[in-house]
Design a protein around this motif. Structure first.
Motif, short mmCIF file in Angstrom:
data_model
loop_
_atom_site.label_atom_id
_atom_site.label_comp_id
_atom_site.label_asym_id
_atom_site.label_seq_id
_atom_site.Cartn_x
_atom_site.Cartn_y
_atom_site.Cartn_z
N MET A 170 0.86 -1.17 0.00
CA MET A 170 0.00 0.00 0.00
C MET A 170 0.91 1.24 0.00
SD MET A 170 -2.85 1.14 2.87
CE MET A 170 -4.10 -0.03 2.44
N PRO A 171 0.69 2.14 -0.95
CA PRO A 171 1.51 3.37 -0.98
C PRO A 171 1.30 4.19 0.29
CG PRO A 171 0.32 3.10 -3.04
CD PRO A 171 -0.16 2.04 -2.11
N ARG A 172 2.31 4.97 0.61
CA ARG A 172 2.29 5.73 1.86
C ARG A 172 1.08 6.65 1.96
NH1 ARG A 172 8.04 7.27 4.41
NH2 ARG A 172 8.19 5.22 5.30
N GLU A 173 0.73 7.33 0.88
CA GLU A 173 -0.41 8.26 0.94
C GLU A 173 -1.71 7.52 1.22
OE1 GLU A 173 -2.40 11.83 -1.56
OE2 GLU A 173 -0.24 11.57 -1.50
N GLN A 174 -1.91 6.37 0.60
CA GLN A 174 -3.11 5.58 0.87
C GLN A 174 -3.11 5.08 2.31
OE1 GLN A 174 -3.10 2.53 -2.12
NE2 GLN A 174 -4.62 3.62 -3.35
N GLU A 175 -1.95 4.69 2.79
CA GLU A 175 -1.84 4.23 4.18
C GLU A 175 -2.16 5.37 5.14
OE1 GLU A 175 1.72 2.72 7.03
OE2 GLU A 175 1.62 1.79 5.05
N ARG A 176 -1.66 6.56 4.84
CA ARG A 176 -1.93 7.73 5.67
C ARG A 176 -3.42 8.06 5.65
NH1 ARG A 176 1.58 12.10 3.66
NH2 ARG A 176 3.05 10.42 3.86
N ALA A 190 -5.90 5.97 5.09
CA ALA A 190 -6.59 4.92 5.84
C ALA A 190 -6.45 5.17 7.33
CB ALA A 190 -6.05 3.55 5.46
N THR A 191 -5.28 5.59 7.75
CA THR A 191 -5.05 5.89 9.16
C THR A 191 -5.89 7.09 9.59
OG1 THR A 191 -2.80 5.05 9.02
CG2 THR A 191 -3.30 6.48 10.89
#
Length: 62
Positions: free
Chosen positions: A1-7, A9-10
């Protein structure tokens, strides 16, 4: 999962968690006030608070 998508989601998770906490606190505050109105036999205040509680639950669950 790319960082922006992970961020993102968080952020969504944190937002939902905070909303849940705020909902529970407000619900508890209203429930305590309802208990007090029942003890005082204040029907008008009970009806207002019951309506407020119903609105809170309806808005949270939508």
């Amino acid at each position: 999962m790319p960082r922006e998508q992970e961020r993102n989601a968080t952020d969504v998770y944190i937002d939902k968690l905070l909303n849940d906490i705020l909902f529970k606190q407000e619900k508890q505050r209203i429930m305590v006030a309802i208990d007090q109105t029942l003890d005082k036999r204040d029907q008008e205040a009970f009806m207002k608070l019951s309506h407020k509680l119903n609105e809170l639950e309806r808005n949270f669950n939508s």
